[in-house]
Design a protein around this motif. Structure first.
Motif, PDB file in Angstrom:
ATOM      1  N   HIS A 156       0.819  -1.216   0.000  1.00  0.00           N
ATOM      2  CA  HIS A 156       0.000   0.000   0.000  1.00  0.00           C
ATOM      3  C   HIS A 156       0.861   1.279   0.000  1.00  0.00           C
ATOM      4  O   HIS A 156       0.527   2.263  -0.682  1.00  0.00           O
ATOM      5  N   HIS A 160       1.088   4.627  -2.496  1.00  0.00           N
ATOM      6  CA  HIS A 160       1.066   6.073  -2.195  1.00  0.00           C
ATOM      7  C   HIS A 160       2.227   6.779  -2.897  1.00  0.00           C
ATOM      8  O   HIS A 160       2.063   7.883  -3.425  1.00  0.00           O
ATOM      9  N   SER A 188       0.179   9.018   6.950  1.00  0.00           N
ATOM     10  CA  SER A 188      -1.202   8.538   6.812  1.00  0.00           C
ATOM     11  C   SER A 188      -1.772   8.190   8.173  1.00  0.00           C
ATOM     12  O   SER A 188      -1.182   8.522   9.204  1.00  0.00           O
ATOM     13  N   ASP A 359      -6.669   6.999   0.385  1.00  0.00           N
ATOM     14  CA  ASP A 359      -6.648   5.669  -0.241  1.00  0.00           C
ATOM     15  C   ASP A 359      -7.574   5.546  -1.446  1.00  0.00           C
ATOM     16  O   ASP A 359      -8.705   6.037  -1.423  1.00  0.00           O
ATOM     17  N   MET A 363      -3.786   4.084  -7.141  1.00  0.00           N
ATOM     18  CA  MET A 363      -2.416   3.974  -6.643  1.00  0.00           C
ATOM     19  C   MET A 363      -1.956   2.514  -6.599  1.00  0.00           C
ATOM     20  O   MET A 363      -0.792   2.216  -6.862  1.00  0.00           O
TER      21      MET A 363
END
Ligand code: KG4
Ligand code: ZN
Length: 392
Positions: A156, A160, A188, A359, A363
């Motif tokens: 993840h 980003h 985040s 989110d 991405m």
């Protein structure tokens, strides 16, 4: 290459169709063919934060509808008359054994629609909330198996970084010019990290939070002020109003670890300091809330920017990438740019448009494409949701 991207690491259910081409080092470009996002924030707002099992149930409910929207937008939703094969039905039974209603909705979807024009499925497998990650991962495995396409596991945080490096114009985009070394400031709800890269997709963690993440601190302070979840945008709005109305705080918060000779962060003491200020008076009036929001945002910006600038100097950084939900913060964005300019640095500063800071599946599809280009496909049996997955 057409990639289906899937994101379920926290409280957003994202599915997208990305048509990507070219190489990360020079001519990378893409079209977002379809993009769907279901936010659970209003549900979690009722409880003041994200509950993993509630998030999981929402993802189970939302994934198929988001898939339909993304494929519909991409013009790739075609009905079929062919019944689902016994082999696919059996596969769905085992792959989605733990996914409750999601299995039935996917059976319905696959019975109704033909295989779309998709070359690979990319999915977040960490970091994040494990129950939430598992839903997306099992769903991605089921789709990749049903359509017989490869699966790509995506970190993840790499997602980003990837989205921050893109230049967007509406639904198309390409890689912005970047020079190495790249320093990524990842901020985040779950992370606060400074990561150095001397080449694409290689990371060295140079600093991280020792306790709360910066987004978490925003959310907790917002809660103390009686503001809804997610707290970041709320605090930011109040702080902006305070600056505009010239409401100046009559107290100062500590700048945790700013002067320490390392790149780590700590936000839990700051949260306690805010609590003391809140508790010091019986009444928390609007002016006081404005002061707290402004001083809190100033403090966070000072600490994040102070450490980032020091790392830029020490490592001769040529490009700064800011990613993660907190990078949507207008003040942090503009202050970072201002302070770099004030220092005379010519470092490039890459920050995604605010709506892609938080989110989303684009991405994940971007990072998935780069991994697919390196032929880093996942093994269906061994790829696991990994809550504490790190970049380095
Ligand atoms: O990256 P993200 O969408 O989810 C995680 O991977 O954690 O980040 C969510 C976090 C939340 O803590 C939220 O309060 C924060 O990003 N956030 C902001 C802003 N918008 C979202 N924080 C400060 N200012 C904002 N404008
Ligand atoms: Zn995130």
């Amino acid at each position: 290459m057409k990639i289906l991207g899937i994101e379920t690491s926290c409280d957003e259910t994202g599915v997208c169709v990305l048509d990507a081409r070219g190489d990360i080092n020079n001519d990378f470009a893409f079209d977002v063919k379809g993009n769907a996002l279901a936010s659970q924030t209003s549900i979690h707002a009722l409880y003041g934060g994200v509950f993993p099992n509630l998030a999981k149930r929402e993802h189970q409910k939302n994934l198929v509808p988001m898939l339909e929207i993304a494929l519909q937008e991409a013009g790739d939703l075609r009905e079929t008359q062919a019944p689902l094969s016994a082999k696919t039905s059996a596969m769905l039974l085992t792959t989605l054994e733990r996914e409750g209603s999601l299995r039935e909705s996917l059976v319905g979807f696959l019975s109704k629609y033909e295989k779309p024009d998709i070359d690979a499925v990319a999915v977040t497998y960490g970091p994040g909330l494990e129950p939430a990650l598992w839903v997306g991962l099992n769903f991605a495995k089921a789709l990749a198996r049903a359509w017989d396409v490869p699966l790509v596991g995506v970190n993840h945080m790499e997602g980003h970084i990837a989205v921050s490096c893109m230049e967007f114009s509406d639904t198309t985009g390409h890689m912005r010019e970047t020079r190495f070394p790249i320093l990524s400031l990842l901020i985040s709800g779950g992370h606060t990290e400074l990561v150095l890269s001397k080449e694409w997709m290689r990371y060295e963690l140079i600093g991280q939070t020792r306790d709360d993440a910066v987004g978490e601190a925003f959310d907790k302070v917002a809660r103390m002020l009686g503001l809804p979840y997610p707290g970041g945008p709320e605090i930011s709005r109040l702080a902006e109003e305070a600056r505009h109305k010239k409401i100046t705080p009559d107290f100062k918060l500590p700048r945790p670890m700013l002067r320490e000779d390392n790149y780590d962060f700590s936000f839990s003491g700051l949260k306690t300091a805010v609590k003391k200020i809140v508790d010091a008076r019986a009444l928390l009036n609007v002016e006081r809330k404005h002061m707290i929001a402004r001083e809190f945002e100033d403090t966070v910006a000072d600490v994040l920017i102070g450490k980032t600038i020091r790392a830029v100097e020490e490592f001769g950084v040529e490009t700064i990438v800011v990613g993660g939900g907190v990078s949507a913060n207008t003040y942090i964005r503009s202050e970072l740019a201002r302070r770099l300019a004030e220092k005379g640095f010519v470092t490039q500063l890459l920050i995604p448009p605010p709506k892609l800071s938080t989110d989303n599946a684009i991405m994940i599809a971007l990072a998935g494409y780069f991994r697919a280009q390196k032929k880093e496909f996942a093994d269906f049996e061994t790829l696991k949701a990994t809550g504490n997955l790190s970049l380095a």
